[in-house]
Design a protein around this motif. Structure first.
Motif, PDB file in Angstrom:
ATOM      1  N   ASP A   1       0.857  -1.195   0.000  1.00 41.75           N
ATOM      2  CA  ASP A   1       0.000   0.000   0.000  1.00 41.75           C
ATOM      3  C   ASP A   1       0.892   1.244   0.000  1.00 41.75           C
ATOM      4  OD1 ASP A   1      -2.119  -1.722   0.231  1.00 41.75           O
ATOM      5  OD2 ASP A   1      -2.758  -1.036   2.215  1.00 41.75           O
ATOM      6  N   ASN A   2       0.355   2.348  -0.504  1.00 39.36           N
ATOM      7  CA  ASN A   2       1.045   3.625  -0.367  1.00 39.36           C
ATOM      8  C   ASN A   2       0.387   4.417   0.755  1.00 39.36           C
ATOM      9  OD1 ASN A   2       3.251   3.672  -2.036  1.00 39.36           O
ATOM     10  ND2 ASN A   2       2.218   4.637  -3.756  1.00 39.36           N
ATOM     11  N   TRP A   3       1.238   5.123   1.528  1.00 40.22           N
ATOM     12  CA  TRP A   3       0.734   5.777   2.749  1.00 40.22           C
ATOM     13  C   TRP A   3       1.662   6.938   3.116  1.00 40.22           C
ATOM     14  CZ3 TRP A   3       3.075   4.832   7.874  1.00 40.22           C
ATOM     15  CH2 TRP A   3       2.349   5.383   8.935  1.00 40.22           C
ATOM     16  N   ILE A   4       1.067   8.071   3.439  1.00 41.65           N
ATOM     17  CA  ILE A   4       1.815   9.211   3.971  1.00 41.65           C
ATOM     18  C   ILE A   4       1.048   9.763   5.162  1.00 41.65           C
ATOM     19  CG2 ILE A   4       3.185   9.969   1.996  1.00 41.65           C
ATOM     20  CD1 ILE A   4       0.944  11.670   1.041  1.00 41.65           C
ATOM     21  N   PHE A   5       1.802  10.262   6.153  1.00 42.01           N
ATOM     22  CA  PHE A   5       1.168  10.606   7.424  1.00 42.01           C
ATOM     23  C   PHE A   5       2.020  11.632   8.175  1.00 42.01           C
ATOM     24  CE2 PHE A   5       1.428   9.392  12.028  1.00 42.01           C
ATOM     25  CZ  PHE A   5       0.202   9.920  12.433  1.00 42.01           C
ATOM     26  N   VAL A   6       1.334  12.609   8.776  1.00 41.31           N
ATOM     27  CA  VAL A   6       1.983  13.542   9.692  1.00 41.31           C
ATOM     28  C   VAL A   6       1.191  13.537  10.992  1.00 41.31           C
ATOM     29  CG1 VAL A   6       2.703  15.915  10.138  1.00 41.31           C
ATOM     30  CG2 VAL A   6       2.762  15.017   7.802  1.00 41.31           C
ATOM     31  N   GLY A   7       1.856  13.165  12.068  1.00 37.32           N
ATOM     32  CA  GLY A   7       1.214  13.134  13.383  1.00 37.32           C
ATOM     33  C   GLY A   7       2.125  13.742  14.432  1.00 37.32           C
TER      34      GLY A   7
ATOM     35  N   ASP B   1      -6.764  -3.936  -9.729  1.00 40.30           N
ATOM     36  CA  ASP B   1      -7.790  -3.243 -10.520  1.00 40.30           C
ATOM     37  C   ASP B   1      -7.502  -1.745 -10.662  1.00 40.30           C
ATOM     38  OD1 ASP B   1      -9.206  -5.608 -10.816  1.00 40.30           O
ATOM     39  OD2 ASP B   1     -10.366  -5.277  -8.977  1.00 40.30           O
ATOM     40  N   THR B   2      -6.803  -1.176  -9.692  1.00 38.76           N
ATOM     41  CA  THR B   2      -6.599   0.282  -9.692  1.00 38.76           C
ATOM     42  C   THR B   2      -5.133   0.705  -9.718  1.00 38.76           C
ATOM     43  OG1 THR B   2      -6.697   0.315  -7.264  1.00 38.76           O
ATOM     44  CG2 THR B   2      -8.768   0.679  -8.467  1.00 38.76           C
ATOM     45  N   ASN B   3      -4.203  -0.221  -9.593  1.00 31.95           N
ATOM     46  CA  ASN B   3      -2.783   0.136  -9.545  1.00 31.95           C
ATOM     47  C   ASN B   3      -2.344   0.892 -10.800  1.00 31.95           C
ATOM     48  OD1 ASN B   3      -2.380  -0.996  -7.071  1.00 31.95           O
ATOM     49  ND2 ASN B   3      -1.341  -2.836  -7.818  1.00 31.95           N
ATOM     50  N   LYS B   4      -1.534   1.927 -10.576  1.00 23.24           N
ATOM     51  CA  LYS B   4      -0.982   2.689 -11.692  1.00 23.24           C
ATOM     52  C   LYS B   4       0.256   1.999 -12.239  1.00 23.24           C
ATOM     53  CE  LYS B   4       0.439   7.324 -13.053  1.00 23.24           C
ATOM     54  NZ  LYS B   4       0.575   8.751 -12.641  1.00 23.24           N
ATOM     55  N   PHE B   5       1.042   1.414 -11.347  1.00 21.39           N
ATOM     56  CA  PHE B   5       2.226   0.662 -11.741  1.00 21.39           C
ATOM     57  C   PHE B   5       1.923  -0.826 -11.579  1.00 21.39           C
ATOM     58  CE2 PHE B   5       3.526   4.603  -9.564  1.00 21.39           C
ATOM     59  CZ  PHE B   5       4.073   5.277 -10.644  1.00 21.39           C
TER      60      PHE B   5
ATOM     61  N   GLU C   1      -0.576   4.174  -7.256  1.00 19.49           N
ATOM     62  CA  GLU C   1       0.009   5.452  -7.658  1.00 19.49           C
ATOM     63  C   GLU C   1       0.664   6.174  -6.474  1.00 19.49           C
ATOM     64  OE1 GLU C   1      -2.807   8.642  -8.585  1.00 19.49           O
ATOM     65  OE2 GLU C   1      -4.390   7.339  -7.827  1.00 19.49           O
ATOM     66  N   VAL C   2       1.490   7.139  -6.788  1.00 18.62           N
ATOM     67  CA  VAL C   2       2.169   7.947  -5.779  1.00 18.62           C
ATOM     68  C   VAL C   2       1.156   8.846  -5.070  1.00 18.62           C
ATOM     69  CG1 VAL C   2       3.869   9.775  -5.415  1.00 18.62           C
ATOM     70  CG2 VAL C   2       4.328   7.931  -7.047  1.00 18.62           C
ATOM     71  N   LEU C   3       1.323   8.986  -3.764  1.00 17.92           N
ATOM     72  CA  LEU C   3       0.486   9.902  -2.987  1.00 17.92           C
ATOM     73  C   LEU C   3       1.269  11.175  -2.696  1.00 17.92           C
ATOM     74  CD1 LEU C   3      -1.161   7.499  -0.359  1.00 17.92           C
ATOM     75  CD2 LEU C   3      -2.261   8.552  -2.340  1.00 17.92           C
ATOM     76  N   GLU C   4       0.579  12.309  -2.758  1.00 19.68           N
ATOM     77  CA  GLU C   4       1.183  13.596  -2.421  1.00 19.68           C
ATOM     78  C   GLU C   4       0.267  14.342  -1.460  1.00 19.68           C
ATOM     79  OE1 GLU C   4       1.877  15.656  -6.073  1.00 19.68           O
ATOM     80  OE2 GLU C   4       3.821  14.691  -6.375  1.00 19.68           O
ATOM     81  N   MET C   5       0.873  15.094  -0.559  1.00 24.79           N
ATOM     82  CA  MET C   5       0.085  15.828   0.435  1.00 24.79           C
ATOM     83  C   MET C   5       0.853  17.073   0.850  1.00 24.79           C
ATOM     84  SD  MET C   5      -1.469  14.376   4.060  1.00 24.79           S
ATOM     85  CE  MET C   5       0.126  13.805   4.670  1.00 24.79           C
ATOM     86  N   GLU C   6       0.128  18.157   1.071  1.00 26.88           N
ATOM     87  CA  GLU C   6       0.730  19.380   1.590  1.00 26.88           C
ATOM     88  C   GLU C   6      -0.191  19.968   2.644  1.00 26.88           C
ATOM     89  OE1 GLU C   6      -0.643  23.038  -1.189  1.00 26.88           O
ATOM     90  OE2 GLU C   6       0.816  21.694  -2.130  1.00 26.88           O
ATOM     91  N   GLY C   7       0.366  20.816   3.498  1.00 26.62           N
ATOM     92  CA  GLY C   7      -0.456  21.421   4.536  1.00 26.62           C
ATOM     93  C   GLY C   7       0.361  22.282   5.486  1.00 26.62           C
TER      94      GLY C   7
END
Length: 228
Positions: free
Chosen positions: A181-187, A206-210, A215-221
């Motif tokens: 799984d792909n996962w990004i987190f800020v705690g 069924d949904t994988n990009k690669f 697919e790659v996850l991106e997050m900003e905040g």
């Protein structure tokens, strides 16, 4: 009669010459007036010597963070090829370029008051041992901002104890994190609620990009600065 005809012709020629002179004078006056007006307009309109550069915010965010917040932007790894990226306050904390990322879970610890980097590390959750990871999580001090990003496989070696420690940092999805799984987190250590800064995408054929990876996850905040 010949004299009269000659006089009329001379008079006509004089009138024609006069009218031609008047016409040419008006033409020259118009050209001169246009030139002067054009010169005045060219002097009055400012010339931009250089194009205006677009505003750039910390870490490339789409908008600035309010006072008392840390700007961050991060991305998970791409399959098993490109490592994750973690940026805070316009400082690149972890990336393949810095050569401080690896397969599994990548972590950056940041002082919650100053925003200064404390340490970075990564733990192989495919072929590694979960014990050093658990030890690392237990030693995080209160008030520390914890930033995590997956690369390749972040979950095979995770056990219930490790997942509980991450949940205590504010994660809502760590219990469902699966193979590749792909996962990004800020705690944060000592957080009283669940963190709003978390993204997760399942590894699914069924949904994988690669092939074999999502697919790659991106997050900003903007992370609130610790005031205590």
């Amino acid at each position: 009669m010949m004299l009269r005809a000659g006089g009329i012709l001379k008079l006509a020629a004089l009138i024609f010459a006069f009218l031609l002179a008047v016409f040419l004078a008006f033409q020259l006056l118009e050209i001169n007036t246009d030139f002067k007006l054009g010169s005045m307009m060219s002097r009055s309109v400012p010339v931009n010597e250089a194009p205006t550069k677009p505003v750039r915010y910390k870490c490339g965010l789409s908008k600035p963070c309010p006072h008392g917040h840390f700007a961050f932007k991060m991305a998970s790894g791409a399959a098993s090829v490109v490592g994750p990226k973690i940026c805070l306050e316009d400082k690149l904390l972890m990336s393949s370029v810095k050569n401080n990322v690896g397969r599994g879970i990548n972590i950056a610890l940041v002082n919650g008051k100053s925003g200064e980097l404390i340490k970075t590390d990564f733990f192989d959750m495919w072929a590694g041992d979960v014990a050093p990871f658990i030890k690392f999580l237990k030693e995080i001090e209160d008030g520390t901002v914890v930033m995590m990003a997956s690369y390749d496989d972040p979950s095979t070696k995770l056990n219930d104890e490790a997942r509980k420690l991450i949940a205590d940092l504010g994660s809502s999805v760590i219990s469902n994190l699966g193979f590749r799984d792909n996962w990004i987190f800020v705690g944060g250590k000592g957080i009283k609620t669940k963190s709003p800064f978390e993204q997760h995408i399942k590894n699914s054929a069924d949904t994988n990009k690669f092939e074999g990876w999502p697919e790659v996850l991106e997050m900003e905040g903007c992370v609130p600065q610790r005031q205590e």
